[in-house]
Design an enzyme around this catalytic site. Sequence first.
Site, PDB file in Angstrom:
ATOM      1  N   LYS A  49     -24.367  10.512 -12.024  1.00 44.66           N
ATOM      2  CA  LYS A  49     -24.635  11.701 -11.093  1.00 44.66           C
ATOM      3  C   LYS A  49     -25.828  12.484 -12.184  1.00 44.66           C
ATOM      4  O   LYS A  49     -26.748  12.690 -11.361  1.00 44.66           O
ATOM      5  CB  LYS A  49     -23.291  12.350 -11.038  1.00 44.66           C
ATOM      6  CG  LYS A  49     -23.640  13.714 -10.234  1.00 44.66           C
ATOM      7  CD  LYS A  49     -22.461  14.542 -10.093  1.00 44.66           C
ATOM      8  CE  LYS A  49     -22.869  15.822  -9.500  1.00 44.66           C
ATOM      9  NZ  LYS A  49     -21.655  16.854  -9.589  1.00 44.66           N
TER      10      LYS A  49
ATOM     11  N   GLU B 101     -24.243   6.763 -22.681  1.00 44.23           N
ATOM     12  CA  GLU B 101     -23.626   5.429 -22.572  1.00 44.23           C
ATOM     13  C   GLU B 101     -24.160   4.752 -21.640  1.00 44.23           C
ATOM     14  O   GLU B 101     -24.831   3.502 -22.060  1.00 44.23           O
ATOM     15  CB  GLU B 101     -22.252   5.393 -22.229  1.00 44.23           C
ATOM     16  CG  GLU B 101     -21.307   5.920 -23.449  1.00 44.23           C
ATOM     17  CD  GLU B 101     -20.892   7.422 -23.232  1.00 44.23           C
ATOM     18  OE1 GLU B 101     -21.892   8.261 -22.584  1.00 44.23           O
ATOM     19  OE2 GLU B 101     -19.793   8.070 -23.556  1.00 44.23           O
TER      20      GLU B 101
ATOM     21  N   GLY C 182     -18.397  14.004 -10.038  1.00 42.79           N
ATOM     22  CA  GLY C 182     -18.559  12.616 -10.311  1.00 42.79           C
ATOM     23  C   GLY C 182     -17.138  11.682 -10.279  1.00 42.79           C
ATOM     24  O   GLY C 182     -17.127  10.780  -9.701  1.00 42.79           O
ATOM     25  N   ARG C 183     -15.834  12.583 -10.409  1.00 44.78           N
ATOM     26  CA  ARG C 183     -14.812  11.646 -10.220  1.00 44.78           C
ATOM     27  C   ARG C 183     -14.519  11.617  -8.595  1.00 44.78           C
ATOM     28  O   ARG C 183     -13.218  11.153  -8.510  1.00 44.78           O
ATOM     29  CB  ARG C 183     -13.486  12.475 -11.138  1.00 44.78           C
ATOM     30  CG  ARG C 183     -13.353  13.753 -10.677  1.00 44.78           C
ATOM     31  CD  ARG C 183     -12.494  14.467 -12.129  1.00 44.78           C
ATOM     32  NE  ARG C 183     -12.395  15.970 -11.999  1.00 44.78           N
ATOM     33  CZ  ARG C 183     -13.620  16.835 -12.366  1.00 44.78           C
ATOM     34  NH1 ARG C 183     -14.494  16.203 -13.111  1.00 44.78           N
ATOM     35  NH2 ARG C 183     -13.181  17.965 -12.275  1.00 44.78           N
TER      36      ARG C 183
ATOM     37  N   GLU D 238      -9.077  15.368 -15.772  1.00 39.59           N
ATOM     38  CA  GLU D 238     -10.280  16.183 -15.772  1.00 39.59           C
ATOM     39  C   GLU D 238     -10.493  17.138 -14.877  1.00 39.59           C
ATOM     40  O   GLU D 238     -11.078  18.180 -15.039  1.00 39.59           O
ATOM     41  CB  GLU D 238     -11.482  14.980 -15.694  1.00 39.59           C
ATOM     42  CG  GLU D 238     -12.960  15.632 -16.193  1.00 39.59           C
ATOM     43  CD  GLU D 238     -13.920  14.304 -16.093  1.00 39.59           C
ATOM     44  OE1 GLU D 238     -14.250  14.067 -15.023  1.00 39.59           O
ATOM     45  OE2 GLU D 238     -14.170  13.841 -17.113  1.00 39.59           O
TER      46      GLU D 238
ATOM     47  N   HIS E 132       8.583  -4.076 -18.374  1.00 43.84           N
ATOM     48  CA  HIS E 132       8.749  -4.607 -19.839  1.00 43.84           C
ATOM     49  C   HIS E 132       7.952  -4.078 -20.617  1.00 43.84           C
ATOM     50  O   HIS E 132       7.860  -4.561 -21.891  1.00 43.84           O
ATOM     51  CB  HIS E 132       8.374  -6.181 -19.409  1.00 43.84           C
ATOM     52  CG  HIS E 132       9.372  -6.524 -18.570  1.00 43.84           C
ATOM     53  ND1 HIS E 132      10.444  -7.388 -18.671  1.00 43.84           N
ATOM     54  CD2 HIS E 132       8.828  -6.801 -16.962  1.00 43.84           C
ATOM     55  CE1 HIS E 132      10.799  -7.787 -17.435  1.00 43.84           C
ATOM     56  NE2 HIS E 132       9.991  -7.356 -16.363  1.00 43.84           N
TER      57      HIS E 132
ATOM     58  N   LYS F 210     -19.458  15.802 -27.090  1.00 48.40           N
ATOM     59  CA  LYS F 210     -20.914  15.219 -27.099  1.00 48.40           C
ATOM     60  C   LYS F 210     -21.857  15.838 -27.788  1.00 48.40           C
ATOM     61  O   LYS F 210     -22.802  15.233 -28.229  1.00 48.40           O
ATOM     62  CB  LYS F 210     -21.319  15.305 -25.385  1.00 48.40           C
ATOM     63  CG  LYS F 210     -20.524  14.434 -24.375  1.00 48.40           C
ATOM     64  CD  LYS F 210     -21.066  14.666 -23.003  1.00 48.40           C
ATOM     65  CE  LYS F 210     -20.094  14.189 -22.114  1.00 48.40           C
ATOM     66  NZ  LYS F 210     -20.612  14.345 -20.434  1.00 48.40           N
TER      67      LYS F 210
HETATM   68  O1  F6P Z   1     -18.372  13.392 -19.739  1.00 46.85           O
HETATM   69  C1  F6P Z   1     -17.454  13.376 -18.369  1.00 46.85           C
HETATM   70  C2  F6P Z   1     -18.298  13.140 -17.204  1.00 46.85           C
HETATM   71  O2  F6P Z   1     -19.064  13.836 -16.919  1.00 46.85           O
HETATM   72  C3  F6P Z   1     -17.518  12.814 -16.012  1.00 46.85           C
HETATM   73  O3  F6P Z   1     -17.272  13.924 -15.375  1.00 46.85           O
HETATM   74  C4  F6P Z   1     -18.410  11.669 -15.139  1.00 46.85           C
HETATM   75  O4  F6P Z   1     -17.532  11.170 -14.174  1.00 46.85           O
HETATM   76  C5  F6P Z   1     -18.917  11.032 -16.123  1.00 46.85           C
HETATM   77  O5  F6P Z   1     -18.796  11.782 -17.433  1.00 46.85           O
HETATM   78  C6  F6P Z   1     -20.176  10.278 -16.033  1.00 46.85           C
HETATM   79  O6  F6P Z   1     -21.251  11.110 -15.507  1.00 46.85           O
HETATM   80  P1  F6P Z   1     -22.376  10.845 -15.117  1.00 46.85           P
HETATM   81  O7  F6P Z   1     -22.075  10.236 -13.545  1.00 46.85           O
HETATM   82  O8  F6P Z   1     -23.459  11.882 -14.703  1.00 46.85           O
HETATM   83  O9  F6P Z   1     -23.225   9.643 -15.859  1.00 46.85           O
END
Ligand code: F6P
Length: 496
Positions: free
Chosen positions: A171, A177, A232-233, A318, A348, A460
């Site tokens: 987003k 990452e 995002g979620r 979140e 289990h 972060k």
């Molecule tokens: O660090 C949390 C977060 O911002 C989430 O809310 C989001 O789903 C994820 O990182 C990935 O964010 P993006 O889609 O902006 O890469």
Amino acid sequence: MTLQANSAPQNLHSALDIVLDTAYQGVDKAAWKNLFASARQSKLEQFIQDLFAGKHINNSEDRPALHSALRNLTKTPVLINGLDVMPAVSGVWHRIEALCNKWVGVTDVIHIGIGGSDFGPRLAIEALAHVPGIESRGMRMHFLANIDTAELARILARAHPHSTRVIIVSKSFTTLETTMNAKAVLAWLHESGCTKGQIAHALYAVTANIPAAKEFGVEEENIFPFWDWVGGRYSVWSAVGLPIALQYGFETFKQFLAGAEAMDLHFKNAPLEENLPVIMALTLLYQQEKHDIKAYAAIPYADALDWFPKWLQQLDMESNGKSVDRDGKPVKHSSPVVFGSAGSNAQHSYFQLFHQGTEIIPIDFIAVREPMSDRPEALAHHRILLSNCLAQAQALANGKTASNPNDVYPGKRPSNLLLLPKLNAFYLGALLSLYENRTATLGALWNINSFDQPGVEYGKVLAKPIEKALASHQNDIAASADIDAVTAARINLLNS
Ligand code: F6P
């Protein structure tokens, strides 16, 4: 007194043929009445209308939370600042459909994204893989989330570079990452002999930050937009869910949206007393009030839904893992810890604690009427799966006396049963939408803004100077404003 149900009809609720049985919650008629009354007092009905009407219920970021527009297949106008967003949303649907028809001969798709840009599509790809009769393009769908190169190495060892497509999903398009993994995958394509033109052809992005995607090198026609009014979620319904359409076809993706839309309409229109997301939220509030529970579990008795608890963890924790309300005032309650995994495997593992531990952990048992395979053994196995599910709920509710304290089951351990008629794209969409709406309901009842996540930022920021210190290879890093003494010592340990 036990939680044993008399199966009174008030415990059974249904929508879209999904049945919710709250019998083992031990909520009596008077308690239900109070729960609904207090939900009304909290203006829950108004909140639901505001959510769908695009009011700025994400108050800290001053914007609406309109993921429901992404599955509004009927295209009823959804206005943001007076402008209908549905033409833009359906424009993306057309592009997704066109892409499904365009991709021929693709062997591998590398979907790069993390958190909300990962869990939803990953869950859907896994969940639908074994739906009897589902058509699959048979592409290898690789999900690359972690910055740990183990995942990267595993994927690159399997993918065929010349017939691979790469989708960068972010987003913000600033998530470290994701951008670093994307660079590594592009380097691999290059090292594997793909030309600049071939790489540009293979590279796609899904983002709300189009300039950043372009800057990264994605061609404009390969960028699928979504919008800042989609958290995002809550974004699997957007082009973030592209893998679902690419692998199982656009019609299946539409079915997924249709199930979610149908659940939205139920949530929006059903009275609170018949409203599945609301009732589920209220059972949690009841147990929280009564037992001060710190955790609850979601146990899908369907291997296909093994990723569901992970998706739910981000959704709930979140969204509602917060200590202050919308007005910055401390809250009494917020999201408990949520965890889970597929049953019967989970039995289990940690069910011992559910039955005899000192903590009371409410459980959502999620079961599916129909088996998820057409193997000859399917029916017999499925019966055993379902009997395990029912037996666990009964044992937890009623407990068992014994002369040996070690063999005593205290009972009175609450649970819901959520029964899906089958697991296909429609019911998967409905299930996720049910939980999304339940999360929003909980946030409304706790007076928490469920649509921001300020708590993920600080770590972060702190990682940056630490990374710099690690890169220095020095083992004499001193504590500073950014790095405390414990962390400085740990850096020195790693650097020595
Ligand atoms: O660090 C949390 C977060 O911002 C989430 O809310 C989001 O789903 C994820 O990182 C990935 O964010 P993006 O889609 O902006 O890469």
